[in-house]
Design an enzyme around this catalytic site. Structure first.
Site, short mmCIF file in Angstrom:
data_model
loop_
_atom_site.label_atom_id
_atom_site.label_comp_id
_atom_site.label_asym_id
_atom_site.label_seq_id
_atom_site.Cartn_x
_atom_site.Cartn_y
_atom_site.Cartn_z
N HIS A 1 0.85 -1.19 0.00
CA HIS A 1 0.00 0.00 0.00
C HIS A 1 0.88 1.24 0.00
CE1 HIS A 1 -3.39 2.63 0.74
NE2 HIS A 1 -2.60 3.28 1.56
N ASP B 1 -15.87 2.51 6.39
CA ASP B 1 -14.80 3.44 6.01
C ASP B 1 -15.26 4.33 4.86
OD1 ASP B 1 -12.06 4.53 5.71
OD2 ASP B 1 -12.25 3.53 3.77
N ARG C 1 -15.28 12.66 6.43
CA ARG C 1 -14.00 13.30 6.79
C ARG C 1 -13.56 14.28 5.70
NH1 ARG C 1 -10.24 8.57 7.00
NH2 ARG C 1 -8.66 10.15 7.29
N SER D 1 -8.51 3.74 8.41
CA SER D 1 -9.13 3.71 7.08
C SER D 1 -8.32 2.83 6.13
CB SER D 1 -9.20 5.16 6.57
OG SER D 1 -9.44 5.22 5.21
N LYS E 1 -9.27 -1.53 4.92
CA LYS E 1 -9.41 -1.99 3.53
C LYS E 1 -8.37 -3.05 3.19
CE LYS E 1 -9.54 2.32 2.49
NZ LYS E 1 -9.70 3.71 2.15
N1 URA Z 1 -6.22 6.85 2.09
C1 URA Z 1 -7.19 6.15 2.72
O1 URA Z 1 -7.59 5.08 2.27
N2 URA Z 1 -7.71 6.64 3.85
C2 URA Z 1 -7.31 7.81 4.38
O2 URA Z 1 -7.81 8.19 5.41
C3 URA Z 1 -6.30 8.54 3.72
C4 URA Z 1 -5.77 8.03 2.56
#
Ligand code: URA
Length: 445
Positions: free
Chosen positions: A82, A161, A168, A183, A187
């Site tokens: 990621h 999320d 947000r 967040s 995922k």
């Molecule tokens: N990427 C995400 O998936 N979540 C965040 O809060 C910021 C960047």
């Protein structure tokens, strides 16, 4: 429970109990808790933070708000990467086939462009026919068949999320490490991975501009990953200039294809090989990250990584004739070279401005409903440390909207700062974080 009591508790800096967090998160997903109360809670978290048990619980609640994919029927250690996002960050497109062909299955769920940064999904979708909107059954079938798959977040992956992130975004509560970490990890943990490599970017084109904040985010993400039983390693990498030279969608894919065929774009491939080495090591196909890097280099040199990429494109519906012959792709109508008024050595590039230049050229979205111009974007010819002589372009901007291209060219011009003195190229990788701490490459050598 009373929502205002929980908001007050967090506002006063107290940690919430698991049942209290559950009440808030489930209540929000079920529409029992309105946006205004959740927004107040998020702002309280922004100022007061979260304890480690709170963060793990919060991540778990978002993770279990949807499907947690089980890939245990596939042999081997499944490893994903990621990146926290950047400008010209096209690493995933080279990395996923590269690591898969080295024997480590790569299940990858990626995102779209966010703000001034690009997104892997948009880049992949610029390949004619390439489908990223696959359901979970197809996702499982593809990774089982070819050892990798690259799709977008489905509505079943961490829906809490998705809803919280949208809130947000409009309440100035994105830049908060516990919320970002929860967040991202909710995922990633839903994908079916066994281990994870993180690329946390820092610099003018990154969300974490300061290196200390990037290290803090990396360590927070690692603690969450390890708490969920996933081996997690993170690298802090530079985002003070585009990674590689291309910024856009199709033009980034073309740069990736060239690298997969063995061309060395130095900063891009240095980062790619390090991340690949770490993934191959975590996937237990190498005894160390260094050995993993060597295996990855051989997979590029022998052409098998490129062949794996063609297999992925074919499997996900893409037309490989465009990969085999990129000149077939339609061309942008407008092209503008960017010249500076002085000469010297590139001292700095405001990479946020470069990201916005890519966006206004047509490669990104100004608002959620915008469609992308896949041929748009820019190629930087001069990077930090390079000499620029009078009459030499520093970049070329492409697009189909003349005004957008001119706006982009202006932003690129403004982004460059020259010096009369020699300037060193920046380090690409600053250091590595593991559950045992952070080692800065400068301090450790
Ligand atoms: N990427 C995400 O998936 N979540 C965040 O809060 C910021 C960047």
């Amino acid at each position: 429970m009373i929502p205002t009591e929980l908001i007050r508790k967090k506002r006063e800096g107290e940690a919430l109990q698991p049942d209290e967090l559950k009440f808030l998160v489930s209540g929000y997903v079920n529409d029992d808790i309105p946006d205004y109360q959740m927004a107040a809670f998020l702002m309280a978290v922004y100022f007061q933070g979260m304890s480690e048990p709170e963060m793990n619980e919060f991540t778990s609640l978002m993770l279990h708000s949807g499907t947690v994919i089980d890939l245990s029927f596939i042999p081997g250690i499944k490893v994903d990467k990621h990146s926290t996002g950047g400008v010209g960050d096209k690493v995933s497109i080279i990395l996923a086939p590269l690591v898969a062909v080295c024997g480590v299955p790569v299940p990858m769920i990626s995102g779209r462009g966010l703000g001034h940064t690009g997104g892997t999904l948009d880049k992949l979708e610029s390949i004619p026919g390439f489908r990223t909107d696959l359901d979970i059954d197809t996702y499982k079938k593809i990774i089982e068949k070819i050892g990798l798959v690259m799709i977008g977040q489905t509505k079943n992956i961490a829906p809490a999320d998705k809803k919280l992130y949208a809130l947000r975004d409009v309440t100035a509560t994105v830049e908060c490490i516990p919320l970002i970490a929860g967040s991202i990890m909710s995922k990633k943990l839903a994908e079916g991975i066994d281990a994870l490599v993180l690329d946390v970017k820092t610099g003018s084109g990154a969300f974490m501009r300061e290196k200390d904040r990037a290290i803090e985010l990396a360590q927070t993400l690692i603690r969450i990953g390890e708490a969920f039983g996933k081996r997690t390693i993170g690298f802090i990498t530079d985002m003070n200039q585009p990674l590689g030279n291309a910024v856009g969608n199709w033009i980034e894919v073309v740069e990736c294809v060239r690298c997969l065929k063995g061309e060395n774009v130095p900063d891009l491939m240095e980062v790619t090989y390090r991340l690949a080495g770490a993934m191959i090591y975590l996937g237990e196909k190498a005894a160390s990250i260094e050995e993993g890097e060597k295996i990855a280099r051989r997979a590029i040199e022998s052409g098998v990584a490129y062949e794996k990429f063609l297999e992925l494109v074919r499997e996900q519906g893409g037309d490989i004739s465009f990969i085999e012959n990129p000149s077939k792709y339609e061309k942008a109508d407008v092209q503008e070279e960017v010249y500076l008024e002085t000469e010297g050595y590139v001292e700095a590039i405001d990479n946020y401005r470069i990201g916005l230049a890519g966006l206004v050229s047509g490669a990104g979205r100004k608002n959620i409903v915008d469609t992308l111009d896949y041929t748009a974007g820019l190629v930087v010819h001069k990077k930090i440390g390079n000499r620029v002589d009078m009459g030499e372009p520093v970049a070329t901007v492409y697009g189909n909207d003349r005004q957008g291209v001119q706006d982009a060219a202006h932003r690129v011009r403004e982004a460059y700062r020259l010096s009369n003195n020699n300037v060193n190229a920046p380090q690409c990788i600053y250091g590595m974080a593991t559950k045992d701490g952070y080692a800065d490459y400068n301090e450790s050598t």
